[in-house]
Scaffold this motif. Structure first.
Motif, PDB file in Angstrom:
ATOM      1  N   LEU A   1       0.827  -1.210   0.000  1.00  0.00           N
ATOM      2  CA  LEU A   1       0.000   0.000   0.000  1.00  0.00           C
ATOM      3  C   LEU A   1       0.858   1.255   0.000  1.00  0.00           C
ATOM      4  O   LEU A   1       0.572   2.216  -0.731  1.00  0.00           O
ATOM      5  CB  LEU A   1      -0.927  -0.009   1.215  1.00  0.00           C
ATOM      6  CG  LEU A   1      -1.794   1.230   1.421  1.00  0.00           C
ATOM      7  CD1 LEU A   1      -2.766   1.407   0.266  1.00  0.00           C
ATOM      8  CD2 LEU A   1      -2.548   1.151   2.740  1.00  0.00           C
TER       9      LEU A   1
ATOM     10  N   VAL B   1       0.729   4.113  -2.935  1.00  0.00           N
ATOM     11  CA  VAL B   1       0.251   5.468  -2.652  1.00  0.00           C
ATOM     12  C   VAL B   1       1.329   6.493  -2.980  1.00  0.00           C
ATOM     13  O   VAL B   1       1.032   7.599  -3.466  1.00  0.00           O
ATOM     14  CB  VAL B   1      -0.193   5.577  -1.178  1.00  0.00           C
ATOM     15  CG1 VAL B   1      -0.417   7.039  -0.789  1.00  0.00           C
ATOM     16  CG2 VAL B   1      -1.474   4.773  -0.961  1.00  0.00           C
TER      17      VAL B   1
ATOM     18  N   TYR C   1      -6.047   0.955   5.640  1.00  0.00           N
ATOM     19  CA  TYR C   1      -6.077   1.147   4.191  1.00  0.00           C
ATOM     20  C   TYR C   1      -6.808   2.427   3.783  1.00  0.00           C
ATOM     21  O   TYR C   1      -6.228   3.307   3.138  1.00  0.00           O
ATOM     22  CB  TYR C   1      -6.730  -0.066   3.522  1.00  0.00           C
ATOM     23  CG  TYR C   1      -7.303   0.232   2.156  1.00  0.00           C
ATOM     24  CD1 TYR C   1      -6.481   0.559   1.078  1.00  0.00           C
ATOM     25  CD2 TYR C   1      -8.688   0.222   1.939  1.00  0.00           C
ATOM     26  CE1 TYR C   1      -7.018   0.848  -0.169  1.00  0.00           C
ATOM     27  CE2 TYR C   1      -9.227   0.502   0.704  1.00  0.00           C
ATOM     28  CZ  TYR C   1      -8.384   0.820  -0.355  1.00  0.00           C
ATOM     29  OH  TYR C   1      -8.916   1.119  -1.585  1.00  0.00           O
TER      30      TYR C   1
ATOM     31  N   THR D   1      -4.902   6.056   2.742  1.00  0.00           N
ATOM     32  CA  THR D   1      -5.031   6.479   1.346  1.00  0.00           C
ATOM     33  C   THR D   1      -5.666   7.859   1.247  1.00  0.00           C
ATOM     34  O   THR D   1      -5.204   8.721   0.476  1.00  0.00           O
ATOM     35  CB  THR D   1      -5.872   5.446   0.564  1.00  0.00           C
ATOM     36  OG1 THR D   1      -5.297   4.157   0.709  1.00  0.00           O
ATOM     37  CG2 THR D   1      -5.936   5.805  -0.909  1.00  0.00           C
TER      38      THR D   1
END
Length: 468
Positions: free
Chosen positions: A52, A56, A81, A85
């Motif tokens: 992740l 990002v 998550y 984000t």
């Protein structure tokens, strides 16, 4: 994606790459403004992207990005998550088909600065509620004689869950409920039963009592849970090997998973399981594969036969009798002496207990238990794919159909009515049973299951979870 970046359309505003086989952290190198400077909408959903933070970091260079889909990827299973984000992509308007409100941006403010503290692991909470509609098998058994067997029944729920690469011991040290291996791992239990059978076989062969004629009865006892004790002999290793496939496959976890169980409890009309266990998993790719296949919930009846242990016979020799008589006379003399001393001091002797009183309780006899006989009452798959599609939890009532019978329920009602109305047995019990039979609608066998994917709802909640 590398081939797409050789000659990308310079004015492209939407790129749809959902439901592909994109995987690995290197994919983040191809979603930057160097290749897609005007990108407004990006769909990377239902791939195998796992990192992740690196993903990002690449998306932050897309200054025009307003709509993003990442659900269905392993990276979307971590608790931080959505918050991470949203806080990292300040211009984002829609994430996974959900509008990013200004209040949500405020709740997750500052979470992106805690990147080093956010572990790439998923947390899933499994809850098992009430178990209903279980058949009370104890009323169908005959009354035990003085030599047994004394039969007890317990009931519990099992489910399989993905096993992390690093092993269960390191992952479940501080969970909310105890892990029980059927009673904890049913697979291991089956091995234990077979080992005990093997030991008994060796003893029987040594004493010359082996008998092939009892093999059929043994197989029936293991599979159907017959009330008779297991035979203690079997003829050969070849015949023993035939027993292994007879263990119900529903009592064993599928490859790559571990079997978990609630605490075995005695029968009641509603059995509260009160089970809660949090699974923490680092292998997100395997977790995604498991959620796609789902889990299996099974109701198990555990039948245990207990036998009184034979006590060594007491000695009846004349010498022992004479010794016993001498000790008795000595005790009587001491008793008379104490009574005389108390009379001299003006003390009164305590009143003697009347004959036949139950003042002195008999010590319970030592019991020997046979290995549990397990019987599957119902088994059902539970679909978990919704957790990948953005749902926070899956809550369902598994329905296994009706397994109760009128005969068994009548016996159970009769027994309970007599316990509750000891002084008013006659007409009351008969009328209650007649009303029950006229409107008999047995409840199906059901159990409540909830599986929740933990997702932090604010920076405060995330930091609190990190401290814990």
């Amino acid at each position: 994606m590398e081939c797409l970046c050789h000659h990308p359309p310079p004015r492209l505003q939407h790129l749809g790459l959902g439901h592909n086989n994109l995987l690995g952290h290197l994919e983040s190198l191809h979603v930057t403004s160097d290749h897609w400077p005007n990108l407004v909408s990006l769909d990377l959903s239902f791939n195998n992207l796992t990192d992740l933070h690196s993903m990002v970091a690449g998306l932050q260079t897309l200054q025009h990005l307003r709509l993003l889909l990442l659900q269905g990827n392993p990276l979307a299973l971590v608790p931080h998550y959505r918050g991470f984000t949203i806080d990292s992509l300040a211009r984002l308007c829609v994430l996974d088909d959900i509008t990013v409100a200004s209040s949500e941006k405020h709740l997750f403010r500052g979470l992106s600065h805690s990147e080093d503290l956010l572990a790439p692991e998923a947390q899933i909470l499994v809850t098992v509620g009430n178990l209903r509609g279980v058949l009370d098998s104890s009323v169908l058994d005959p009354e035990p004689g003085p030599q047994g067997p004394f039969i007890t029944y317990n009931y519990y729920v099992t489910y399989d869950f993905v096993e992390d690469e690093e092993g269960e011991g390191s992952q479940y040290g501080g969970v909310l409920a105890e892990i029980i291996k059927p009673p904890s791992s049913l697979e291991q239990l089956g091995e234990d039963i077979l080992e005990e059978i093997i030991e008994d076989i060796e003893e029987s062969l040594e004493s010359g009592l082996a008998s092939l004629s009892e093999l059929g009865e043994m197989e029936e006892s293991i599979v159907s849970g017959a009330s008779e004790p297991l035979p203690r002999s079997i003829g050969s290793a070849e015949e023993l090997a035939k027993l292994r496939p007879l263990l119900d496959p529903r009592l064993c976890p599928s490859p790559g998973t571990v079997l978990f169980s609630t605490v075995p409890k005695p029968w009641s009309d509603v059995i509260p399981c009160n089970y809660e266990l949090q699974h923490t998993l680092k292998d997100l790719v395997r977790l995604k594969a498991f959620l796609l296949s789902g889990t299996t919930v099974t109701i198990v009846e555990e039948k245990i036969l207990s036998w009184p242990v034979e006590q060594p016979p007491s000695s009846d020799s004349p010498l022992a009798a004479k010794k016993g008589k001498g000790e008795k006379d000595k005790k009587e003399k001491e008793k008379d002496k104490k009574g005389k001393d108390k009379a001299d001091k003006g003390e009164k002797e305590p009143p003697k207990a009347p004959k036949g009183s139950k003042k002195q309780k008999e010590l319970p006899k030592e019991m020997h238990q046979d290995p549990p006989i397990l019987r599957v009452l119902g088994s059902s798959p539970v679909v978990l794919e919704a957790l990948l599609a953005g749902e926070s939890f899956v809550s369902t009532v598994c329905n296994f159909g009706v397994i109760r019978t009128l005969e068994a329920d009548r016996l159970t009602l009769n027994r309970d009515a007599k316990k509750n109305k000891k002084g008013k047995k006659g007409r009351y019990v008969k009328s209650l049973v007649s009303v029950f039979e006229s409107d008999y609608q047995p409840e199906p066998l059901t159990v409540e299951i909830q599986i929740q994917l933990i997702q932090w709802r604010s920076t405060e909640e995330a930091l609190r979870g990190l401290v814990i």
